[in-house]
Write a protein that holds these residues in place. Structure first.
Motif, PDB file in Angstrom:
ATOM      1  N   PHE A   1       0.830  -1.197   0.000  1.00 18.03           N
ATOM      2  CA  PHE A   1       0.000   0.000   0.000  1.00 18.03           C
ATOM      3  C   PHE A   1       0.865   1.247   0.000  1.00 18.03           C
ATOM      4  N   ASP A   2       0.616   2.107  -0.982  1.00 16.15           N
ATOM      5  CA  ASP A   2       1.312   3.387  -1.093  1.00 16.15           C
ATOM      6  C   ASP A   2       0.445   4.445  -0.432  1.00 16.15           C
ATOM      7  N   THR A   3       0.903   4.989   0.698  1.00 15.31           N
ATOM      8  CA  THR A   3       0.101   5.955   1.438  1.00 15.31           C
ATOM      9  C   THR A   3      -0.123   7.242   0.657  1.00 15.31           C
ATOM     10  N   GLY A   4       0.610   7.433  -0.431  1.00 17.61           N
ATOM     11  CA  GLY A   4       0.440   8.634  -1.244  1.00 17.61           C
ATOM     12  C   GLY A   4      -0.680   8.515  -2.265  1.00 17.61           C
ATOM     13  N   THR A   5      -1.322   7.356  -2.342  1.00 19.14           N
ATOM     14  CA  THR A   5      -2.412   7.166  -3.294  1.00 19.14           C
ATOM     15  C   THR A   5      -3.691   6.798  -2.556  1.00 19.14           C
ATOM     16  N   ASN A   6      -4.817   7.003  -3.229  1.00 14.69           N
ATOM     17  CA  ASN A   6      -6.111   6.708  -2.594  1.00 14.69           C
ATOM     18  C   ASN A   6      -6.915   5.703  -3.395  1.00 14.69           C
ATOM     19  N   PHE A   7      -6.249   4.854  -4.194  1.00 17.58           N
ATOM     20  CA  PHE A   7      -7.006   3.984  -5.088  1.00 17.58           C
ATOM     21  C   PHE A   7      -7.877   2.984  -4.330  1.00 17.58           C
ATOM     22  N   ILE A   8      -7.459   2.583  -3.119  1.00 20.43           N
ATOM     23  CA  ILE A   8      -8.294   1.655  -2.365  1.00 20.43           C
ATOM     24  C   ILE A   8      -9.589   2.339  -1.935  1.00 20.43           C
ATOM     25  N   ASP A   9      -9.496   3.565  -1.451  1.00 27.43           N
ATOM     26  CA  ASP A   9     -10.698   4.308  -1.061  1.00 27.43           C
ATOM     27  C   ASP A   9     -11.598   4.548  -2.271  1.00 27.43           C
ATOM     28  N   VAL A  10     -10.993   4.804  -3.427  1.00 25.52           N
ATOM     29  CA  VAL A  10     -11.773   4.991  -4.651  1.00 25.52           C
ATOM     30  C   VAL A  10     -12.579   3.741  -4.958  1.00 25.52           C
ATOM     31  N   TYR A  11     -11.949   2.581  -4.852  1.00 23.99           N
ATOM     32  CA  TYR A  11     -12.645   1.335  -5.165  1.00 23.99           C
ATOM     33  C   TYR A  11     -13.670   0.970  -4.097  1.00 23.99           C
ATOM     34  N   ILE A  12     -13.411   1.309  -2.861  1.00 27.21           N
ATOM     35  CA  ILE A  12     -14.416   1.114  -1.821  1.00 27.21           C
ATOM     36  C   ILE A  12     -15.662   1.924  -2.158  1.00 27.21           C
ATOM     37  N   ASN A  13     -15.464   3.157  -2.625  1.00 29.37           N
ATOM     38  CA  ASN A  13     -16.604   3.997  -3.003  1.00 29.37           C
ATOM     39  C   ASN A  13     -17.326   3.436  -4.225  1.00 29.37           C
ATOM     40  N   TYR A  14     -16.563   2.941  -5.215  1.00 28.99           N
ATOM     41  CA  TYR A  14     -17.194   2.283  -6.368  1.00 28.99           C
ATOM     42  C   TYR A  14     -18.102   1.149  -5.890  1.00 28.99           C
ATOM     43  N   LEU A  15     -17.560   0.319  -4.991  1.00 23.83           N
ATOM     44  CA  LEU A  15     -18.297  -0.852  -4.519  1.00 23.83           C
ATOM     45  C   LEU A  15     -19.532  -0.445  -3.722  1.00 23.83           C
ATOM     46  N   ARG A  16     -19.390   0.585  -2.902  1.00 20.44           N
ATOM     47  CA  ARG A  16     -20.533   1.061  -2.111  1.00 20.44           C
ATOM     48  C   ARG A  16     -21.689   1.482  -3.026  1.00 20.44           C
TER      49      ARG A  16
ATOM     50  N   ASP B   1     -31.483  -0.518   1.824  1.00 22.60           N
ATOM     51  CA  ASP B   1     -31.606   0.143   3.119  1.00 22.60           C
ATOM     52  C   ASP B   1     -30.499  -0.271   4.079  1.00 22.60           C
ATOM     53  N   ARG B   2     -30.189  -1.559   4.092  1.00 18.27           N
ATOM     54  CA  ARG B   2     -29.177  -2.060   5.018  1.00 18.27           C
ATOM     55  C   ARG B   2     -27.795  -1.951   4.375  1.00 18.27           C
ATOM     56  N   LYS B   3     -26.911  -1.172   4.983  1.00 22.31           N
ATOM     57  CA  LYS B   3     -25.570  -0.963   4.450  1.00 22.31           C
ATOM     58  C   LYS B   3     -24.624  -2.046   4.982  1.00 22.31           C
ATOM     59  N   LEU B   4     -23.732  -2.503   4.106  1.00 20.95           N
ATOM     60  CA  LEU B   4     -22.811  -3.578   4.480  1.00 20.95           C
ATOM     61  C   LEU B   4     -21.359  -3.119   4.589  1.00 20.95           C
ATOM     62  N   ILE B   5     -20.992  -2.084   3.866  1.00 22.64           N
ATOM     63  CA  ILE B   5     -19.594  -1.627   3.848  1.00 22.64           C
ATOM     64  C   ILE B   5     -19.467  -0.392   4.726  1.00 22.64           C
ATOM     65  N   HIS B   6     -18.652  -0.498   5.755  1.00 18.76           N
ATOM     66  CA  HIS B   6     -18.517   0.581   6.731  1.00 18.76           C
ATOM     67  C   HIS B   6     -17.043   0.972   6.897  1.00 18.76           C
ATOM     68  N   THR B   7     -16.820   2.258   7.136  1.00 22.04           N
ATOM     69  CA  THR B   7     -15.470   2.768   7.359  1.00 22.04           C
ATOM     70  C   THR B   7     -15.188   2.849   8.853  1.00 22.04           C
ATOM     71  N   LYS B   8     -14.016   2.390   9.245  1.00 21.46           N
ATOM     72  CA  LYS B   8     -13.536   2.564  10.610  1.00 21.46           C
ATOM     73  C   LYS B   8     -12.428   3.615  10.544  1.00 21.46           C
ATOM     74  N   PRO B   9     -12.744   4.881  10.875  1.00 20.94           N
ATOM     75  CA  PRO B   9     -11.772   5.971  10.693  1.00 20.94           C
ATOM     76  C   PRO B   9     -10.427   5.677  11.344  1.00 20.94           C
ATOM     77  N   GLY B  10      -9.375   5.889  10.564  1.00 18.97           N
ATOM     78  CA  GLY B  10      -8.029   5.674  11.073  1.00 18.97           C
ATOM     79  C   GLY B  10      -7.588   4.228  11.110  1.00 18.97           C
ATOM     80  N   VAL B  11      -8.483   3.312  10.747  1.00 21.32           N
ATOM     81  CA  VAL B  11      -8.156   1.879  10.820  1.00 21.32           C
ATOM     82  C   VAL B  11      -8.328   1.209   9.474  1.00 21.32           C
ATOM     83  N   GLY B  12      -9.541   1.246   8.927  1.00 17.60           N
ATOM     84  CA  GLY B  12      -9.807   0.570   7.658  1.00 17.60           C
ATOM     85  C   GLY B  12     -11.290   0.445   7.422  1.00 17.60           C
TER      86      GLY B  12
END
Length: 228
Positions: free
Chosen positions: A187-202, A210-221
């Protein structure tokens, strides 16, 4: 002997790859443009593909998409001078499994090849036919995803990310773990491609439900859960 298809228009780089891979026990076949690479792939059996992006006749992104139409499982390693986050995202979205930027250290490339081949063999040997969680199910043989009976169309990388999250449901997974297990890279901390794909998937998996399955744990994952 495992056979690797190299698609590289720069002869010096192609020769370096072919010689290095053969010295490490692989059989290597070289194509010097995208169309030639696609013809060779369709006419032979390959365990892995290494492809440049900037190629004559058909670029590496299109080649990757065409290969995925023929074979959804063969590992594809993009090897290119294009190293921006957007280039990587486009490569992953086209179906690539890993991405290396030129100039490269052959020892690192060889290590990544070993990992990709090993994971490919393990997936073929141990993957069950289906996986499900809450109201979402995946047919792993057909690579089909449904939630509450609704078919969800995913790109190859979105699909791999979903399966990994489902396999680790109820567990917080870090960006480093996602990078190593879905993208087979550090993981390259200078890129955000994982967050981009998490958003795509969401947008595809959660937005219309109504029921959400993908959740962010701030500062963790992130965590895949229907209990939050």
């Amino acid at each position: 002997m495992q056979t690797i298809l190299i698609v590289e228009d720069e002869k010096r780089v192609a020769d370096l790859l072919k010689i290095g891979l053969e010295e490490n026990g692989y059989q290597a076949v070289v194509a010097y443009d995208g169309l030639m690479g696609l013809r060779l792939f369709r006419s032979g059996t390959y365990h892995l593909v290494i492809s440049d992006i900037i190629l004559p006749k058909m670029d590496g992104f299109e080649l990757c998409k065409e290969i995925r139409k023929c074979n959804e499982h063969v590992p594809i390693l993009m090897l290119t001078a294009l190293g921006s986050a957007d280039d990587k995202l486009e490569g992953f979205d086209a179906g690539a499994d890993d991405y290396m930027v030129k100039p490269f250290d052959f020892r690192e490339l060889n290590a990544r090849v070993r990992v990709l081949l090993k994971r490919s063999a393990e997936r073929v040997a141990t993957t069950p036919g289906h996986i499900s969680y809450a109201d979402i199910s995946v047919n792993l043989d057909m690579r089909e995803v449904q939630r509450a009976g609704v078919t969800i169309k995913l790109s190859p990388k979105e699909y791999n990310l979903l399966v990994y999250m489902m396999e680790n449901a109820e567990k917080v997974i870090t960006r480093v773990e996602i990078a190593e297990n879905v993208w087979n890279t550090h993981f390259d901390t200078g890129t955000n491609f994982i967050d981009v794909y998490i958003n795509y998937l969401r947008k595809k998996v959660d937005k219309d439900f109504d029921r959400k399955l993908i959740h962010t744990k701030p500062g963790v994952g992130f965590i895949f859960s229907d209990k939050i």
